[in-house]
Design a protein around this motif. Structure first.
Motif, PDB file in Angstrom:
ATOM      1  N   GLN A   1      97.552  15.523  -5.721  1.00 17.00           N
ATOM      2  CA  GLN A   1      98.998  17.082  -5.591  1.00 17.00           C
ATOM      3  C   GLN A   1     100.948  16.322  -5.983  1.00 17.00           C
ATOM      4  O   GLN A   1     101.199  16.760  -6.520  1.00 17.00           O
ATOM      5  N   SER A   2     100.836  15.281  -6.343  1.00 16.57           N
ATOM      6  CA  SER A   2     101.671  14.723  -7.132  1.00 16.57           C
ATOM      7  C   SER A   2     101.790  14.699  -7.965  1.00 16.57           C
ATOM      8  O   SER A   2     100.472  12.933  -7.963  1.00 16.57           O
ATOM      9  N   THR A   3     102.645  13.567  -8.992  1.00 16.64           N
ATOM     10  CA  THR A   3     102.027  12.351 -10.036  1.00 16.64           C
ATOM     11  C   THR A   3     102.376  10.440  -8.926  1.00 16.64           C
ATOM     12  O   THR A   3     101.626  10.302  -9.048  1.00 16.64           O
ATOM     13  N   TRP A   4     103.070  10.888  -7.964  1.00 15.69           N
ATOM     14  CA  TRP A   4     103.022   9.607  -7.073  1.00 15.69           C
ATOM     15  C   TRP A   4     102.310  10.042  -5.958  1.00 15.69           C
ATOM     16  O   TRP A   4     103.353  11.366  -5.263  1.00 15.69           O
ATOM     17  N   GLU A   5     101.351   8.679  -4.594  1.00 12.55           N
ATOM     18  CA  GLU A   5     101.373   9.326  -3.479  1.00 12.55           C
ATOM     19  C   GLU A   5     101.998   8.277  -2.639  1.00 12.55           C
ATOM     20  O   GLU A   5     101.092   6.952  -2.928  1.00 12.55           O
ATOM     21  N   ASN A   6     102.286   8.464  -1.406  1.00 20.75           N
ATOM     22  CA  ASN A   6     102.938   7.498  -0.802  1.00 20.75           C
ATOM     23  C   ASN A   6     101.672   7.165   0.391  1.00 20.75           C
ATOM     24  O   ASN A   6     101.259   8.154   0.852  1.00 20.75           O
ATOM     25  N   ILE A   7     101.807   5.826   0.293  1.00 20.84           N
ATOM     26  CA  ILE A   7     100.313   5.285   1.382  1.00 20.84           C
ATOM     27  C   ILE A   7     101.734   5.212   2.222  1.00 20.84           C
ATOM     28  O   ILE A   7     100.875   5.252   3.668  1.00 20.84           O
ATOM     29  N   PHE A   8     102.237   3.742   2.664  1.00 18.20           N
ATOM     30  CA  PHE A   8     103.024   4.005   3.657  1.00 18.20           C
ATOM     31  C   PHE A   8     104.499   2.951   3.016  1.00 18.20           C
ATOM     32  O   PHE A   8     103.968   2.460   2.026  1.00 18.20           O
ATOM     33  N   GLY A   9     105.914   2.943   3.769  1.00 17.42           N
ATOM     34  CA  GLY A   9     106.873   2.548   3.675  1.00 17.42           C
ATOM     35  C   GLY A   9     107.201   1.837   4.984  1.00 17.42           C
ATOM     36  O   GLY A   9     107.386   2.422   5.926  1.00 17.42           O
ATOM     37  N   VAL A  10     108.327   0.598   4.975  1.00 19.71           N
ATOM     38  CA  VAL A  10     108.855   0.435   6.271  1.00 19.71           C
ATOM     39  C   VAL A  10     110.263   0.670   6.075  1.00 19.71           C
ATOM     40  O   VAL A  10     111.002   0.170   6.730  1.00 19.71           O
ATOM     41  N   SER A  11     110.781   1.979   5.593  1.00 17.14           N
ATOM     42  CA  SER A  11     112.297   1.605   5.596  1.00 17.14           C
ATOM     43  C   SER A  11     112.797   3.280   6.069  1.00 17.14           C
ATOM     44  O   SER A  11     113.847   3.677   6.087  1.00 17.14           O
ATOM     45  N   ASN A  12     111.490   3.658   7.144  1.00 18.41           N
ATOM     46  CA  ASN A  12     111.934   4.751   7.854  1.00 18.41           C
ATOM     47  C   ASN A  12     112.618   5.767   7.446  1.00 18.41           C
ATOM     48  O   ASN A  12     113.496   6.775   6.937  1.00 18.41           O
ATOM     49  N   ARG A  13     111.850   6.451   5.972  1.00 12.69           N
ATOM     50  CA  ARG A  13     111.627   6.878   4.493  1.00 12.69           C
ATOM     51  C   ARG A  13     113.230   7.424   4.738  1.00 12.69           C
ATOM     52  O   ARG A  13     113.621   8.538   3.986  1.00 12.69           O
ATOM     53  N   GLN A  14     114.529   5.730   3.699  1.00 13.20           N
ATOM     54  CA  GLN A  14     115.218   6.117   3.598  1.00 13.20           C
ATOM     55  C   GLN A  14     114.991   5.411   1.843  1.00 13.20           C
ATOM     56  O   GLN A  14     116.724   5.471   1.660  1.00 13.20           O
ATOM     57  N   SER A  15     113.986   4.932   1.472  1.00 17.68           N
ATOM     58  CA  SER A  15     114.299   4.561   0.150  1.00 17.68           C
ATOM     59  C   SER A  15     112.933   4.868  -0.355  1.00 17.68           C
ATOM     60  O   SER A  15     111.799   5.343   0.850  1.00 17.68           O
ATOM     61  N   ASP A  16     112.690   5.151  -1.728  1.00 17.35           N
ATOM     62  CA  ASP A  16     111.745   5.156  -2.805  1.00 17.35           C
ATOM     63  C   ASP A  16     110.883   4.395  -2.907  1.00 17.35           C
ATOM     64  O   ASP A  16     109.795   3.577  -2.926  1.00 17.35           O
ATOM     65  N   ASN A  17     111.348   3.006  -2.002  1.00 12.83           N
ATOM     66  CA  ASN A  17     110.664   1.102  -2.417  1.00 12.83           C
ATOM     67  C   ASN A  17     109.693   1.823  -1.366  1.00 12.83           C
ATOM     68  O   ASN A  17     109.493   1.729  -0.033  1.00 12.83           O
TER      69      ASN A  17
END
Length: 272
Positions: free
Chosen positions: A111-127
């Motif tokens: 659905q998009s160019t990139w798809e998020n699997i998981f992160g540890v930034s509390n959704r505050q970073s694109d990393n």
């Protein structure tokens, strides 16, 4: 030929460092999505649904040939309307950066160019950990793996964090990459994520690249408070929870995969 031999030797040396035989590890938290977001372990909190549209739900699906209940996360690319799950790991994982996450899930479509699997930034970073535009696993902003991630199919994805700025990723039990990065370190986001939250599938709401989301279905999430070795990743893939063998290849195969990875390591994305 000398350069190729050297690359193979280096890849072998790196992979063998992860292959020490150990007893099968025990997850500190397991979610099987059998009609509930509660954990299998009585002392572990339930997952929190990120469901702003109120359309996510449990459904019956075939996972690796077995009919079972899964959780379908349903949203859209607008950051405030993305769907997913989260869990606070403070008190669950040790207070350091060494941990592993094992997930069985699918993205329904690209659905998009990139798809998020998981992160540890509390959704505050694109990393974070993604499927990148070429349909491979990648930890932004450092590089990716050689195996194609297919949409509409369940995959077992495992990410381990050594705790010293090094992460390792596997797709269906197959080694993908070792990377030097702090993108998946809880300590990198201590000010904005004091509860050491892990957010699954929903992307960041601050900074660039905020639309990297796809609807999907998840059948299993497991957390470990250690960095799993490649042997352990294979071992936990052979249990009844995953539904597939999750076999990790021998080190020689890993070395060849690493050679293919060298060409992909330069892949970068342009933020919105």
């Amino acid at each position: 030929m000398k350069q190729t031999s050297l690359l193979i030797s280096l890849a072998l040396a790196g992979m063998l460092g992860h292959s020490t035989a150990m007893a099968a590890p025990t997850a500190v938290a397991t979610w099987n999505f059998n009609g509930t977001l509660a954990a299998d372990e009585p002392s572990v909190a339930a997952l929190t649904a990120i469901d702003p549209l109120g359309t996510s739900a449990f459904i019956t699906d075939s996972v690796f040939g077995v009919s079972r209940t899964v959780y379908r996360f349903d949203g859209n690319q607008t950051p405030s309307q993305q769907a997913g799950l989260s869990i606070a790991t403070a008190g669950l994982l040790n207070n350091d950066n060494a941990y592993s996450v094992d997930i069985v899930f699918q993205f329904e479509s690209n659905q998009s160019t990139w798809e998020n699997i998981f992160g540890v930034s509390n959704r505050q970073s694109d990393n974070a950990f993604y499927v990148e535009p070429g349909n491979h696993l990648q930890v932004w902003p450092t590089g990716g793996g050689p195996t194609v991630f297919t949409f509409g199919d369940y995959h077992r994805v495992t990410l381990t964090n050594r705790g010293d700025g090094t992460v390792t990723a596997y797709l269906d039990g197959i080694f993908q990459f070792d990377l030097t990065t702090t993108s998946m370190d809880f300590s990198a986001y201590s000010l904005v994520n004091p509860n050491r939250l892990i957010h699954f599938f929903a992307d960041n709401v601050v900074g660039g690249g905020q639309n990297e989301f796809a609807d999907g279905r998840v059948a299993l999430i497991r957390l470990y408070d250690i960095e799993l070795t490649n042997t352990q990743v294979g071992d936990i893939g052979n249990d009844s929870n995953t539904g597939n063998t999750g076999t990790v290849p021998e080190p020689a195969t890993l070395a060849l995969a690493s050679l293919g990875l060298l060409g992909a390591m330069g892949l970068r994305r342009r933020h919105a």
